[in-house]
Design a protein around this motif. Sequence first.
Motif, PDB file in Angstrom:
ATOM      1  N   ASN B 136       1.582   1.466  -3.132  1.00 37.97           N
ATOM      2  CA  ASN B 136       0.236   1.880  -2.742  1.00 37.97           C
ATOM      3  C   ASN B 136       0.026   3.383  -2.864  1.00 37.97           C
ATOM      4  O   ASN B 136      -1.044   3.878  -2.566  1.00 37.97           O
ATOM      5  CB  ASN B 136      -0.036   1.465  -1.300  1.00 37.97           C
ATOM      6  CG  ASN B 136      -0.259  -0.017  -1.189  1.00 37.97           C
ATOM      7  OD1 ASN B 136      -0.880  -0.614  -2.049  1.00 37.97           O
ATOM      8  ND2 ASN B 136       0.287  -0.614  -0.158  1.00 37.97           N
ATOM      9  N   ASP B 151     -10.124   1.319   5.106  1.00 37.58           N
ATOM     10  CA  ASP B 151     -10.163  -0.078   5.529  1.00 37.58           C
ATOM     11  C   ASP B 151      -8.962  -0.842   4.991  1.00 37.58           C
ATOM     12  O   ASP B 151      -8.442  -1.750   5.635  1.00 37.58           O
ATOM     13  CB  ASP B 151     -11.462  -0.735   5.046  1.00 37.58           C
ATOM     14  CG  ASP B 151     -12.661  -0.102   5.715  1.00 37.58           C
ATOM     15  OD1 ASP B 151     -12.480   0.405   6.831  1.00 37.58           O
ATOM     16  OD2 ASP B 151     -13.745  -0.117   5.123  1.00 37.58           O
ATOM     17  N   GLY B 152      -8.520  -0.472   3.784  1.00 39.01           N
ATOM     18  CA  GLY B 152      -7.375  -1.150   3.184  1.00 39.01           C
ATOM     19  C   GLY B 152      -6.082  -0.850   3.901  1.00 39.01           C
ATOM     20  O   GLY B 152      -5.160  -1.668   3.901  1.00 39.01           O
ATOM     21  N   THR B 153      -5.986   0.329   4.497  1.00 39.62           N
ATOM     22  CA  THR B 153      -4.748   0.673   5.175  1.00 39.62           C
ATOM     23  C   THR B 153      -4.677   0.088   6.577  1.00 39.62           C
ATOM     24  O   THR B 153      -3.624   0.080   7.176  1.00 39.62           O
ATOM     25  CB  THR B 153      -4.590   2.197   5.298  1.00 39.62           C
ATOM     26  OG1 THR B 153      -5.759   2.715   5.897  1.00 39.62           O
ATOM     27  CG2 THR B 153      -4.359   2.849   3.964  1.00 39.62           C
ATOM     28  N   LYS B 154      -5.788  -0.416   7.053  1.00 41.55           N
ATOM     29  CA  LYS B 154      -5.810  -0.907   8.434  1.00 41.55           C
ATOM     30  C   LYS B 154      -4.764  -1.979   8.683  1.00 41.55           C
ATOM     31  O   LYS B 154      -4.134  -2.029   9.732  1.00 41.55           O
ATOM     32  CB  LYS B 154      -7.195  -1.453   8.761  1.00 41.55           C
ATOM     33  CG  LYS B 154      -8.063  -0.420   9.433  1.00 41.55           C
ATOM     34  CD  LYS B 154      -9.365  -1.039   9.848  1.00 41.55           C
ATOM     35  CE  LYS B 154     -10.317   0.037  10.328  1.00 41.55           C
ATOM     36  NZ  LYS B 154     -11.692  -0.426  10.304  1.00 41.55           N
ATOM     37  N   LYS B 155      -4.589  -2.855   7.686  1.00 39.57           N
ATOM     38  CA  LYS B 155      -3.645  -3.959   7.897  1.00 39.57           C
ATOM     39  C   LYS B 155      -2.222  -3.430   8.042  1.00 39.57           C
ATOM     40  O   LYS B 155      -1.397  -4.009   8.742  1.00 39.57           O
ATOM     41  CB  LYS B 155      -3.735  -4.967   6.765  1.00 39.57           C
ATOM     42  CG  LYS B 155      -3.271  -4.467   5.430  1.00 39.57           C
ATOM     43  CD  LYS B 155      -3.241  -5.587   4.412  1.00 39.57           C
ATOM     44  CE  LYS B 155      -2.695  -5.056   3.103  1.00 39.57           C
ATOM     45  NZ  LYS B 155      -3.119  -5.736   1.929  1.00 39.57           N
ATOM     46  N   TYR B 156      -1.913  -2.297   7.399  1.00 39.33           N
ATOM     47  CA  TYR B 156      -0.585  -1.723   7.577  1.00 39.33           C
ATOM     48  C   TYR B 156      -0.472  -1.012   8.921  1.00 39.33           C
ATOM     49  O   TYR B 156       0.556  -1.017   9.554  1.00 39.33           O
ATOM     50  CB  TYR B 156      -0.268  -0.729   6.463  1.00 39.33           C
ATOM     51  CG  TYR B 156      -0.174  -1.364   5.104  1.00 39.33           C
ATOM     52  CD1 TYR B 156       0.838  -2.273   4.824  1.00 39.33           C
ATOM     53  CD2 TYR B 156      -1.088  -1.045   4.123  1.00 39.33           C
ATOM     54  CE1 TYR B 156       0.926  -2.859   3.582  1.00 39.33           C
ATOM     55  CE2 TYR B 156      -1.008  -1.632   2.873  1.00 39.33           C
ATOM     56  CZ  TYR B 156       0.005  -2.530   2.613  1.00 39.33           C
ATOM     57  OH  TYR B 156       0.090  -3.110   1.391  1.00 39.33           O
ATOM     58  N   GLN B 158      -1.961  -1.797  11.631  1.00 42.37           N
ATOM     59  CA  GLN B 158      -1.862  -2.713  12.771  1.00 42.37           C
ATOM     60  C   GLN B 158      -0.480  -3.333  12.909  1.00 42.37           C
ATOM     61  O   GLN B 158      -0.012  -3.561  14.013  1.00 42.37           O
ATOM     62  CB  GLN B 158      -2.934  -3.789  12.646  1.00 42.37           C
ATOM     63  CG  GLN B 158      -4.225  -3.290  13.251  1.00 42.37           C
ATOM     64  CD  GLN B 158      -5.443  -3.905  12.623  1.00 42.37           C
ATOM     65  OE1 GLN B 158      -5.326  -4.866  11.895  1.00 42.37           O
ATOM     66  NE2 GLN B 158      -6.610  -3.348  12.876  1.00 42.37           N
ATOM     67  N   GLN B 159       0.170  -3.613  11.763  1.00 44.12           N
ATOM     68  CA  GLN B 159       1.521  -4.174  11.896  1.00 44.12           C
ATOM     69  C   GLN B 159       2.533  -3.040  12.017  1.00 44.12           C
ATOM     70  O   GLN B 159       2.955  -2.435  11.060  1.00 44.12           O
ATOM     71  CB  GLN B 159       1.849  -5.097  10.729  1.00 44.12           C
ATOM     72  CG  GLN B 159       1.624  -4.479   9.374  1.00 44.12           C
ATOM     73  CD  GLN B 159       2.056  -5.394   8.262  1.00 44.12           C
ATOM     74  OE1 GLN B 159       3.026  -5.117   7.602  1.00 44.12           O
ATOM     75  NE2 GLN B 159       1.362  -6.493   8.055  1.00 44.12           N
TER      76      GLN B 159
END
Lengths: 158, 161
Positions: B136, B151-156, B158-159
């Motif tokens: 990425n 917004d795309g980095t949000k999933k990273y 959160q985990q």
Amino acid sequence: MAQKSISSKDLDNALTSDDILGKEIIDSGGGFIGVAEKVFIDPKDFDFIGVGIDKGFLKKGLAIGRNYIDKITEYAVFLNIIVSLEIRGMRVFDSDGKDLGVVSDVELTGNTNKINALGVKQGLFGKKIIIPYNYVEKVGDGVILNVAKKDVLGLKNG
Amino acid sequence: MGELDIMQKSDVSINKTVNFRKLLGSRVISTDGLVVGRVKEIRVDPKSMDLRGIVVSRGFFKPPIYIGRSYFEKVSDDAAILGIDPFVLLIGKRVITLDGRNVGKIKQIMRSDDSNDIESIVVGKLFKKFNIPADNIKLAGKSIILKLSYDGTKKYIQQRS
């Protein structure tokens, strides 16, 4: 918020000065240059021609023309160049890795971003050496030349 | 100093070799021209006597690193020049998304084995830490620019790792 507008253009999608002012300016290498403090507008045709950058306390500001701006996003303004003036203060090495000093001056061609020559100073009282830009191999976090130190010093005398 | 007596078969001329004693303590420079550290130890193959790698000291608080010979471009009497930018230089750099939002600073780098190939970066912001895979990354310069928007980095983010 609904706002009435008198314009032939769609103003809803336009950038406002609020969108630009106060944003971080980031160059193409990811370096942080400063914060936008001014927007320059052509006095005749009212076109946007550049931004003024505040580089922080005690540092001189910088104005950047619109053709060097890559994009303006929600959080920052991206440039499509690495600002040549940022080279100042970098360490200079010759092709063998010998230390030549620190860049004290950057001579640009006209008002463009092209470098003409670098002034390199060794130590506090050292003599200044002028190095033409075609001797520069690479500029990154430091400057690497494509010639040996003795060739550079000979060049100044000749 | 007296003239140096030379005894050799048809090897490489002494003028084309590098003085190890001068090299010790000299700078190690990355391809980008940043000083990585100073030469602390030079490791030589016991049989062929070829140079195998260099231990680079990086100041008092940072641990020294051993860099294998394949990552060096050349050595001279004054410096050892790397052909790569070693991963350690990335630690502490800012990470920003494609739209310019600051997501944090690099705390740690996960590599494949001991090589310089980065698998993922561990980004920290305040007390949070999260992992971002290396594919990425759009650009690693003065700071790291990701291919993703915020917004795309949000999933990273959160985990947590």
